[in-house]
Motif scaffolding. Sequence first.
Motif, PDB file in Angstrom:
ATOM      1  N   VAL A 211       0.813  -1.228   0.000  1.00 19.40           N
ATOM      2  CA  VAL A 211       0.000   0.000   0.000  1.00 19.40           C
ATOM      3  C   VAL A 211       0.840   1.270   0.000  1.00 19.40           C
ATOM      4  CG1 VAL A 211      -1.973  -1.122   1.116  1.00 19.40           C
ATOM      5  CG2 VAL A 211      -0.207  -0.053   2.538  1.00 19.40           C
ATOM      6  N   GLU A 212       2.148   1.157  -0.235  1.00 18.56           N
ATOM      7  CA  GLU A 212       2.999   2.327  -0.111  1.00 18.56           C
ATOM      8  C   GLU A 212       2.712   3.393  -1.160  1.00 18.56           C
ATOM      9  OE1 GLU A 212       6.982   0.927  -0.305  1.00 18.56           O
ATOM     10  OE2 GLU A 212       6.901   0.395  -2.431  1.00 18.56           O
ATOM     11  N   ASP A 213       2.117   3.001  -2.287  1.00 17.98           N
ATOM     12  CA  ASP A 213       1.755   4.004  -3.294  1.00 17.98           C
ATOM     13  C   ASP A 213       0.449   4.708  -2.949  1.00 17.98           C
ATOM     14  OD1 ASP A 213       3.992   3.409  -4.783  1.00 17.98           O
ATOM     15  OD2 ASP A 213       2.959   1.982  -6.091  1.00 17.98           O
ATOM     16  N   VAL A 214      -0.255   4.200  -1.940  1.00 15.40           N
ATOM     17  CA  VAL A 214      -1.581   4.726  -1.601  1.00 15.40           C
ATOM     18  C   VAL A 214      -1.583   5.480  -0.277  1.00 15.40           C
ATOM     19  CG1 VAL A 214      -4.012   4.124  -1.263  1.00 15.40           C
ATOM     20  CG2 VAL A 214      -2.600   2.774  -2.835  1.00 15.40           C
ATOM     21  N   VAL A 215      -0.844   4.983   0.716  1.00 17.52           N
ATOM     22  CA  VAL A 215      -0.890   5.592   2.047  1.00 17.52           C
ATOM     23  C   VAL A 215       0.476   6.113   2.459  1.00 17.52           C
ATOM     24  CG1 VAL A 215      -2.776   4.063   2.752  1.00 17.52           C
ATOM     25  CG2 VAL A 215      -0.425   3.472   3.362  1.00 17.52           C
ATOM     26  N   VAL A 216       0.449   7.096   3.341  1.00 14.89           N
ATOM     27  CA  VAL A 216       1.662   7.726   3.831  1.00 14.89           C
ATOM     28  C   VAL A 216       1.474   8.022   5.320  1.00 14.89           C
ATOM     29  CG1 VAL A 216       0.825  10.042   3.240  1.00 14.89           C
ATOM     30  CG2 VAL A 216       3.285   9.622   3.431  1.00 14.89           C
ATOM     31  N   PRO A 217       2.513   7.911   6.147  1.00 13.69           N
ATOM     32  CA  PRO A 217       2.373   8.298   7.554  1.00 13.69           C
ATOM     33  C   PRO A 217       2.067   9.786   7.683  1.00 13.69           C
ATOM     34  CG  PRO A 217       4.378   7.012   7.197  1.00 13.69           C
ATOM     35  CD  PRO A 217       3.852   7.380   5.846  1.00 13.69           C
ATOM     36  N   SER A 218       1.325  10.129   8.706  1.00 12.78           N
ATOM     37  CA  SER A 218       0.971  11.532   8.939  1.00 12.78           C
ATOM     38  C   SER A 218       1.224  11.862  10.405  1.00 12.78           C
ATOM     39  CB  SER A 218      -0.496  11.772   8.577  1.00 12.78           C
ATOM     40  OG  SER A 218      -0.805  13.146   8.575  1.00 12.78           O
ATOM     41  N   ARG A 219       2.137  12.777  10.639  1.00 11.68           N
ATOM     42  CA  ARG A 219       2.504  13.200  11.988  1.00 11.68           C
ATOM     43  C   ARG A 219       1.509  14.261  12.450  1.00 11.68           C
ATOM     44  NH1 ARG A 219       7.444  13.296  15.106  1.00 11.68           N
ATOM     45  NH2 ARG A 219       7.579  15.158  16.424  1.00 11.68           N
ATOM     46  N   GLN A 220       0.771  13.961  13.515  1.00  9.73           N
ATOM     47  CA  GLN A 220      -0.337  14.824  13.947  1.00  9.73           C
ATOM     48  C   GLN A 220      -0.148  15.313  15.382  1.00  9.73           C
ATOM     49  OE1 GLN A 220      -1.615  14.722  10.390  1.00  9.73           O
ATOM     50  NE2 GLN A 220      -3.020  15.708  11.818  1.00  9.73           N
ATOM     51  N   ALA A 221      -0.413  16.586  15.591  1.00 13.86           N
ATOM     52  CA  ALA A 221      -0.242  17.189  16.911  1.00 13.86           C
ATOM     53  C   ALA A 221      -1.556  17.194  17.693  1.00 13.86           C
ATOM     54  CB  ALA A 221       0.268  18.624  16.770  1.00 13.86           C
ATOM     55  N   VAL A 222      -1.448  16.932  18.989  1.00 18.73           N
ATOM     56  CA  VAL A 222      -2.585  17.055  19.908  1.00 18.73           C
ATOM     57  C   VAL A 222      -2.097  17.740  21.183  1.00 18.73           C
ATOM     58  CG1 VAL A 222      -3.805  15.031  19.027  1.00 18.73           C
ATOM     59  CG2 VAL A 222      -2.223  14.771  20.936  1.00 18.73           C
ATOM     60  N   MET A 223      -3.039  18.370  21.895  1.00 20.36           N
ATOM     61  CA  MET A 223      -2.727  18.994  23.175  1.00 20.36           C
ATOM     62  C   MET A 223      -3.793  18.622  24.200  1.00 20.36           C
ATOM     63  SD  MET A 223      -1.332  22.851  22.325  1.00 20.36           S
ATOM     64  CE  MET A 223      -2.769  23.363  21.371  1.00 20.36           C
ATOM     65  N   TYR A 224      -3.343  18.418  25.433  1.00 23.76           N
ATOM     66  CA  TYR A 224      -4.239  18.229  26.567  1.00 23.76           C
ATOM     67  C   TYR A 224      -4.159  19.494  27.414  1.00 23.76           C
ATOM     68  CZ  TYR A 224      -3.975  13.389  25.071  1.00 23.76           C
ATOM     69  OH  TYR A 224      -4.017  12.244  24.325  1.00 23.76           O
ATOM     70  N   LEU A 225      -5.317  20.002  27.828  1.00 28.26           N
ATOM     71  CA  LEU A 225      -5.389  21.359  28.364  1.00 28.26           C
ATOM     72  C   LEU A 225      -6.199  21.451  29.648  1.00 28.26           C
ATOM     73  CD1 LEU A 225      -6.481  22.848  24.939  1.00 28.26           C
ATOM     74  CD2 LEU A 225      -4.171  23.058  25.874  1.00 28.26           C
ATOM     75  N   THR A 226      -5.937  22.502  30.406  1.00 30.40           N
ATOM     76  CA  THR A 226      -6.812  22.953  31.491  1.00 30.40           C
ATOM     77  C   THR A 226      -7.415  24.286  31.056  1.00 30.40           C
ATOM     78  OG1 THR A 226      -5.512  21.887  33.220  1.00 30.40           O
ATOM     79  CG2 THR A 226      -6.939  23.694  33.890  1.00 30.40           C
TER      80      THR A 226
END
Length: 384
Positions: A211-226
């Motif tokens: 599937v390397e021609d179809v999918v790619v890793p995606s680095r995604q940011a998240v935050m936990y907050l008060t």
Amino acid sequence: MSNSRGKIIVVGAGIAGLSTAWALTRRGYKVEVFEQGPIPNPRASSYDEHRITRHAYGTLEGYGYLMPRAFRMYEQLFQDIGARHILPGSVVYFLRDPVDWYEPVSRTMTALGKAFHEIPLAEVPDRFPMIETEGLTQVVETEEGGMLFPIRILTDLTVWLGNNGVVFHSDARVGDVDPEAGTIVANGQTHRADRIVICAGAWVNKITPLVEDVVVPSRQAVMYLTPPAEYVEVWKTAPVMIDLGTDSGTYTLPPKNGTRLKIGDHVFTRSGDADGDRIASDADLARLNRAARLAYKDFDRYRVIEKKVCFYTVTRDPSEEFQVKPWGEKVWVVSACSGHGFKLGPLIGDGVAAAIAGEMSDEDAVRLTAGRMSLEEARALEGA
């Protein structure tokens, strides 16, 4: 359970891998799970406090049609593990720009018989005082969604699998896979099985070229907050919220059942290496901070408890279809795309197990997991 139908190796112990192991074990297969870290693995994308579950899928209507079955599969899993790690509730969408979302959602929700309604913009400040109202064009609330609690699900599912004969190989990184011979090499040792299922998440392209021609890793940011003091109480009763603005696109899960307030980036980076760190840099967070300021009032006054990075696999094109397909004679590759994998994990695992068991054709399993079935086909499959 007899475990007399053959031996299956599952590579990966996130929700896709453990759900597949669960579905295969229930069918009487002997299952071994290989994971490059501990089980559950804190580095896995599945390992999180809470995740969204919902019926509204925008233009991806095929996945909307699958969601009633996905909810039922989770209830079956919860019955097995003896705990119901879901908090039902509504999901509210805040639209700020012209997007092709409302019409397909209206069509899907109506066909499924699921309730949804528009919230008048004039009511937003009183009901959602934390929301930045500038730029809002439409607000839609959909019923019968809510939050899943992944860490708890993965932990209890691991216990159930172990108690039902599944063999775990932790700290076992898989290198070579032979799709014709049905072998893998992990930590220098060769293991053989009747079938192999690769559920390696963002590492999939490191194990198979399928599937390397179809999918790619995606680095995604998240935050936990008060949140600021004046918003603490309102967040306790808030629903899941998704902002669909072009610049402000975010998803937010409220702090409930012992979890923290979480906000994530709704725009995929389609970049990064899954072997990289999980520390969110200023560059990782730049877009999320800009988007959050457009979505929430006083966002600069929220205190960051934790900032981190997770990885998904994402289709290179905008389709966001899951890539689930056979490879050679003895291997299935499961690549759940675009962060949607957790809510559909048990359904996808069951579909692959059904194909291996001969209960479903390979072609139907591929179409099911790619969200390509019509509502009528999905219902027919449910009754099969």
